[in-house]
Design a protein around this motif. Sequence first.
Motif, short mmCIF file in Angstrom:
data_model
loop_
_atom_site.label_atom_id
_atom_site.label_comp_id
_atom_site.label_asym_id
_atom_site.label_seq_id
_atom_site.Cartn_x
_atom_site.Cartn_y
_atom_site.Cartn_z
N HIS A 177 5.63 -3.23 7.31
CA HIS A 177 4.13 -3.63 7.02
C HIS A 177 3.76 -4.46 8.20
N THR A 207 6.53 5.35 7.98
CA THR A 207 6.30 5.12 6.70
C THR A 207 7.43 6.01 6.08
N PHE A 216 8.24 -3.56 -1.83
CA PHE A 216 7.73 -3.28 -0.66
C PHE A 216 7.40 -1.72 0.01
N ARG A 234 -0.43 1.20 1.02
CA ARG A 234 -1.14 0.96 1.79
C ARG A 234 -1.67 1.95 2.92
N LEU A 254 4.09 -0.22 0.64
CA LEU A 254 3.76 0.53 2.12
C LEU A 254 3.20 1.87 1.83
#
Length: 317
Positions: free
Chosen positions: A105, A217, A189, A196, A193
């Motif tokens: 991130h 990613t 997370f 986002r 990820l």
Amino acid sequence: MPSNTVKFWSLLIFLIPSILCALFISYYLLFDRTLRHALHNHVVIVLLLIGLFSEMTNYIWMLVYYQYAGIWQRSNIFCAIWGFNDWALYITYTILLAWATIERHILVFHDRWVSSRRRRLLVHYLPLVCLFLYCFVFYIVVYFIPPCANIFSQTGYICISPCIFNSYTFSMYELVAHQFLPFPIIVIFSIALLVRVVFQKKRTHQPVQWRKYRKMTVQMLSISLLYVVLYFPFLVVSICVLFNVSTDLLNEILPYTTFITYFIFPLYPFVCALSLSDLRNKMYQILHLRRPPRQVGIETFTLRVRENNHTTTKTNY
């Protein structure tokens, strides 16, 4: 419970190509300047080396153990080394992977945090080194300098039982902090990820930035997915056993779920090879899958022009 023969061949089939793939990937990640200096590849390299070292030690010893059907007399120091390698490397891999999902991130959405040498040292290198040293020092104490006498037994393939785990407080800390807690961190997370990045793509509409985000990613999600899929069954069964939800079915399933977790290291190099686009391009070049187009027409036209000029020059002369 899988037989020793099934375990032997199941591991051997994956182990040999996995070691070769890991050596190939390690070579290009370490000796290619661009790949080596990319911050998002650092934890990938560390995890790859951890898995490779485990495959060349623990997994070889496991094959020997299964080949001889568990009849293998080993010294106490060898048992301690094996126990340390088996558990310390696995827990180190797990904790570093959990940190990697958090750090991704930062690298994707807060790259200013690592824009200078000092910031990279504090935000990127220091956590990686500290977590690595913490895991190794923790299990060095457990296996080599415990406050009590470890128990050695030749019946299991790991012939040592750390005495310090007899302490309820210590064993619960190790269980929660090193085994249960990293799993939800990796899941939460990783999903965050992905969410986002999708929202960032819709908001920025910058193709260059999106390609950068997508590579980083996909790399992280692929590695995380491998761990989650192979570790989740073992985690569920272990939690049930911990809370005394023990049934005959769970006792039968536990050995299978435990054995499945041992495929995390052998499958990791293949996931890396598929998720690293730069590495795939290099593999294509090596295998001659991408050849430059032949410019026969242009070369022939250029040659004819030169011949005509040469002939004209002779005529004028």
